[in-house]
Every structure is written in structure tokens, then in C-alpha cells.
Design a protein around this motif. Structure first.
Motif, PDB file in Angstrom:
ATOM      1  N   ASN A 151     -46.801  26.718  39.752  1.00 36.76           N
ATOM      2  CA  ASN A 151     -45.616  27.167  40.475  1.00 36.76           C
ATOM      3  C   ASN A 151     -44.599  26.039  40.623  1.00 36.76           C
ATOM      4  O   ASN A 151     -43.392  26.248  40.480  1.00 36.76           O
ATOM      5  N   LEU A 154     -42.653  25.354  37.288  1.00 38.87           N
ATOM      6  CA  LEU A 154     -41.647  26.385  37.042  1.00 38.87           C
ATOM      7  C   LEU A 154     -40.499  26.295  38.032  1.00 38.87           C
ATOM      8  O   LEU A 154     -39.339  26.552  37.678  1.00 38.87           O
ATOM      9  N   GLU A 155     -40.794  25.913  39.262  1.00 40.74           N
ATOM     10  CA  GLU A 155     -39.733  25.729  40.253  1.00 40.74           C
ATOM     11  C   GLU A 155     -38.814  24.575  39.872  1.00 40.74           C
ATOM     12  O   GLU A 155     -37.605  24.616  40.138  1.00 40.74           O
ATOM     13  N   GLN A 156     -39.356  23.532  39.230  1.00 43.15           N
ATOM     14  CA  GLN A 156     -38.518  22.421  38.794  1.00 43.15           C
ATOM     15  C   GLN A 156     -37.548  22.866  37.706  1.00 43.15           C
ATOM     16  O   GLN A 156     -36.405  22.392  37.644  1.00 43.15           O
ATOM     17  N   ASP A 158     -36.310  25.885  37.587  1.00 40.89           N
ATOM     18  CA  ASP A 158     -35.295  26.618  38.348  1.00 40.89           C
ATOM     19  C   ASP A 158     -34.284  25.657  38.972  1.00 40.89           C
ATOM     20  O   ASP A 158     -33.067  25.905  38.949  1.00 40.89           O
ATOM     21  N   SER A 161     -32.002  24.108  36.317  1.00 41.69           N
ATOM     22  CA  SER A 161     -31.040  25.049  35.729  1.00 41.69           C
ATOM     23  C   SER A 161     -29.939  25.449  36.702  1.00 41.69           C
ATOM     24  O   SER A 161     -28.936  26.033  36.276  1.00 41.69           O
ATOM     25  N   SER A 162     -30.113  25.135  37.983  1.00 46.87           N
ATOM     26  CA  SER A 162     -29.160  25.615  38.986  1.00 46.87           C
ATOM     27  C   SER A 162     -28.388  24.497  39.682  1.00 46.87           C
ATOM     28  O   SER A 162     -27.705  24.754  40.663  1.00 46.87           O
ATOM     29  N   ARG A 169     -31.235  16.882  38.406  1.00 46.25           N
ATOM     30  CA  ARG A 169     -31.705  17.567  37.199  1.00 46.25           C
ATOM     31  C   ARG A 169     -32.700  16.702  36.432  1.00 46.25           C
ATOM     32  O   ARG A 169     -33.752  17.180  36.002  1.00 46.25           O
ATOM     33  N   TYR A 202     -34.352  29.907  29.898  1.00 44.25           N
ATOM     34  CA  TYR A 202     -33.363  29.141  30.664  1.00 44.25           C
ATOM     35  C   TYR A 202     -32.250  28.739  29.692  1.00 44.25           C
ATOM     36  O   TYR A 202     -32.440  27.853  28.845  1.00 44.25           O
ATOM     37  N   SER A 430     -43.051  32.225  38.636  1.00 37.53           N
ATOM     38  CA  SER A 430     -43.465  31.307  39.692  1.00 37.53           C
ATOM     39  C   SER A 430     -43.671  32.083  40.981  1.00 37.53           C
ATOM     40  O   SER A 430     -42.819  32.871  41.380  1.00 37.53           O
TER      41      SER A 430
END
Length: 454
Positions: A151, A154-156, A158, A161-162, A169, A202, A430
Motif C-alpha cells: 500500500n 502505491l501511495e508513493q 499517487d 503523480s499529484s 516527487r 500513471y 492501494s
């Protein structure tokens, strides 16, 4: 057998605890039915974790619930006591147990008497006094840690990408793993494979933007598969742009920056610690002799030296290696799963022989070799002297561990999941909210502030 039922206590529910109790209940089935023998298994967790599947669970190839084996179901003829041992008194043949109820209510510890005791507390992560490690490090020994790491990775993606902040980043896309043994290499390889695949979803992250770093204090990785296959694994991972630092140590990870002994600094939000294990510290309160590494000194038949009616095996035991070549009286069996499973079987057989007045046999083994996964369809293996790499080694890795995971139920479920995973695309969802399941309700109830409100 005596008129009073012989009470066998198995302290621990890991490899040694599960396999020993399972073999005992099979070998002593008639005695258990007649009430001549009782078996009690004590473990803080109601399941055994099959750790070789943790990297695949982290990558999403195996469901988390299929990585664990429920003790109550598998050991149906044994009494299961949820709790952790805190001390053993070999003179009175009793041990103290802090049960789940005791931890909840602060009650007194339970005293359990035994006729024969199997000490199998296993091991814990070996940590070092590295600044920032306790605050930012992530372990990789339990299924909870494996899924939490999945998790987190995958959160990293996210986060990366944001954000428009290049420093945030870069740190989010930098993943540092410390330890070049099975756990570290397999976890990194599987997660790097997964994260590279996830990048196709992504639009603003390219796979080459990710920075995966493996830090190893010695001059090689995967020593268990031999020098030749270790070099192949090194080339394979470096070919995937994994930055492998040999002869290097982690000196600090304070302020979310990994500082290495070669002088390099790597801002990162992910630091995974897999730098070995050490025997469980409870052994110091068990009245048994320990060696310089904290393992229990055992005879070749797995009895604890100088302590009657106490047995030990696995990571916690210093067991003489009678098959060492050249012969060396000081040689000890390595603390790995292969030895733990085989020692558990010998220990159970010796316990049965002792109860029936027969001599116990010494533990001897033939090295079957080692297998390691380097991601989907990639691996290295050294099995009975044969070397395999790539896809054949990956197949051997799966076949070997499918044969070793306990119970037909788990074998069938894992095989079914592998089959389905081969027919469909990877899952890259995630579920980080699982780590804080009450957060949404607390927000609705007004006891938690929404982060968006500042």
C-alpha cells in the motif's frame, strides 16, 4: 505411558511450533484419543506466516489470507492458548504466559506446567542503532508489514503523480532497501516489478524515474544460492536499473534522508529494513544455556544441553551440523526455514520415541539448495547442485514453495490464485485505509479533523 497424561507444551506457532505439533498429533493420534497425552500450543498469533510468500503477497500475486495458516484448524487435536511466554522455570517444569486477556485487562500471568517443552519462539528483526530507523523504517517479516509496504509503495506513486514539488516527487519515487539476503532481494525485486507495471496507469510517471536502491554491507547478495548465481542476480537487478551498493552501510535515515557509508544521501519516503534476524529475547528468561549470538545450545538430538525435558529447534537453536564438510565440531546449522521444518520433524519423532521409551535420533540433513524470485517470471535457483536462472528458476521457486506450504487447503488456494493471476492483469489497488479503519467514522463523528481543512 504413565496414568497421568503426559503434557507436551509447544511454545511458539511459527515453523517449528506448527510442524512439530502437527507431526505430534498425527503420530500420537491414538494416545490423544485415549487421553494419555495432551498437547498445548502457545502463540501470540492464531496463525503461522509462510514467510517465503511475503514478497508475492506484497506484489499482489498471492492473497494475504493465503500466506497464513490458521493454527486452530490445522492443530485441531491440540489445545491452542493465545498468549506469549515470558519466562520458563525448568526446575519446576512451569512457564509463565501472558495471555490475550491478561494483556487486555492487566491480569496476572498464567502458569502452565509441562512434562516436555518445545521452545520455539523464533526470531525477531535484528536492528542497529541507526538514527531515524525506529521512526521511518519498515520491516518485512509479517503479512501485515508486507501488505502495508505494498500500500505504501502505491501511495508513493499517487503522491508523485499529484505534486508539482520536484523534491517531494523525487523522494516519493526513491525506494531504499537495506539487506541483500532473501527477504531484501525478493521484496525489492517483486515490488520494483509491480511498480514498473503500475506506471502504465500513471500518465505522468515514467518507470525510469523510479529509483530503487539496495544497500548490502558485504560484497555479495543472495549468498544462499551460491557465488555464481548471486553474481547473476546482481547483473539481472542492475540491468533493471536497480542501484545496488555493496560493501555499504546505512548510517542514518533521520529526516527521511538515507545517508550511506559511501557518503551518498538519498531523500526518500520509503526505507525497508531486512538486515537479518536475531533470536527472540525471551530466551534470556527461560533458564537455558545460550551461545554468544543468543541462541539456545542444543545437542544433536535437539535436546537443550543440560536442561532435561526441554527441546529447541529453528532460528532460536544452535544445533550442531553433523553433515558439515569438512567435519567441524563447532559447525552449526544455519537459521533458515529449510532447517526449521526438517528439525521440527526430527524433534517430533524424538519426542514420540522418548514417550515410548525408545532412543532419540540425531538431526542430520542433506542440503536441498535454495531458490529465489527476482520478480514475475524471473528467478535464480541452486537445487541439488543444479543451477537455474530466469523463467525455469522462477518456476522452480514456485514449485518448491508450493510443495512446502502447509496443508492441502493452502496449496490449492495458492495454486488457484497463481492460475487466475496468469489469466488477468495485475491488481494495483492501494488499500492504505485498512491501516486506519476508524478514520472515516472518527471524521464523521467529529473526533478527527479532515486534513483538507488544515
Amino acid at each position: 505411558m504413565t496414568k497421568q497424561p503426559a503434557h507436551i507444551v509447544v511454545a511458539g506457532g511459527g515453523y517449528v511450533g506448527l510442524y512439530t505439533a502437527h507431526r505430534l498429533q498425527r503420530r500420537l493420534g491414538r494416545d490423544l484419543r485415549r487421553g494419555d497425552v495432551r498437547i498445548t500450543v502457545i502463540s501470540p498469533e492464531p496463525h503461522m506466516t509462510y514467510q517465503p510468500f511475503l514478497p508475492e503477497a506484497a506484489a499482489g500475486s498471492v492473497s494475504p489470507r493465503h500466506v497464513v495458516v490458521p493454527l486452530r484448524r490445522v492443530l485441531a487435536k491440540c489445545r491452542f492458548l493465545p498468549g506469549r511466554i515470558t519466562s520458563v522455570d525448568p526446575r519446576t517444569r512451569t512457564l509463565s504466559v501472558r495471555t490475550a486477556a491478561g494483556e487486555e485487562a492487566g491480569a496476572e500471568q498464567l502458569r502452565v506446567a509441562y512434562d516436555e517443552l518445545v521452545l520455539a519462539p523464533g526470531s525477531i528483526a535484528r536492528t542497529l542503532p541507526v538514527p531515524g530507523l525506529a521512526e521511518h523504517g519498515i520491516g518485512f517479516r509479517t503479512v501485515e508489514e508486507a501488505i502495508g509496504l505494498r500500500n505504501h509503495v502505491l501511495e508513493q506513486l499517487d503522491i508523485a503523480s499529484s505534486t508539482r514539488d520536484s523534491a517531494v516527487r523525487s523522494a516519493a519515487l526513491t525506494f531504499v532497501f537495506v539487506g541483500g539476503g532473501f527477504a531484501g532481494v525478493e521484496a525489492l525485486a517483486e515490488l520494483e516489478d509491480m511498480a514498473r507495471y503500475a506506471c502504465r496507469y500513471y500518465h505522468n510517471i515514467r518507470p525510469e524515474e523510479q529509483k530503487w536502491i539496495l544497500v548490502e554491507a558485504t560484497d555479495r547478495i543472495l549468498p544462499e544460492v551460491g557465488e555464481h548465481m548471486g553474481r547473476y542476480a546482481l547483473r539481472e537487478l542492475r540491468g533493471r536499473n536497480v542501484d545496488i551498493r555493496l560493501g555499504t552501510r546505512l548510517e542514518s535515515c533521520a529526516d527521511r534522508t538515507a545517508v550511506l557509508s559511501d557518503g551518498s544521501r538519498h531523500p526518500t519516503r520509503t526505507l525497508v529494513w531486512t538486515a537479518g534476524v536475531r533470536p527472540h529475547p525471551v530466551l534470556a528468561d527461560c533458564g537455558v544455556p545460550l551461545d554468544e549470538r543468543g541462541r539456545v545450545r542444543c545437542a544433536p538430538d535437539l535436546r537443550v544441553e543440560g536442561v532435561p525435558h526441554v527441546w529447541c529447534a529453528g532460528d532460536a537453536a544452535a544445533v550442531p551440523d553433523l553433515t558439515a564438510r569438512p567435519a567441524d565440531p563447532a559447525a552449526l546449522c544455519a537459521p533458515n526455514a529449510q532447517h526449521a521444518v526438517r528439525q521440527a520433524r526430527r524433534l517430533a519423532d524424538n519426542l514420540v520415541a522418548t514417550l515410548r521409551g525408545r532412543p532419540a535420533g540425531d538431526y542430520r540433513h542433506r542440503d536441498a539448495g535454495s531458490v529465489a524470485s527476482l520478480g514475475l517470471h524471473k528467478g535464480v535457483a541452486r537445487v541439488y547442485g543444479r543451477r537455474l536462472k530466469g523463467y525455469p528458476a522462477w518456476l522452480m521457486h514456485r514449485a518448491y514453495h508450493l510443495g512446502r506450504v502447509p496443508t492441502f487447503n493452502r496449496k490449492a488456494r495458492v495454486l488457484a490464485e497463481w492460475t487466475l493471476a496468469g489469466l488477468f492483469r495485475r491488481e494495483i489497488v492501494s488499500l492504505g485505509s485498512l491501516e486506519h479503519p476508524r478514520a472515516e467514522f472518527e471524521l464523521a463523528a467529529g473526533t478527527r479533523r479532515d486534513p483538507e481543512d488544515g
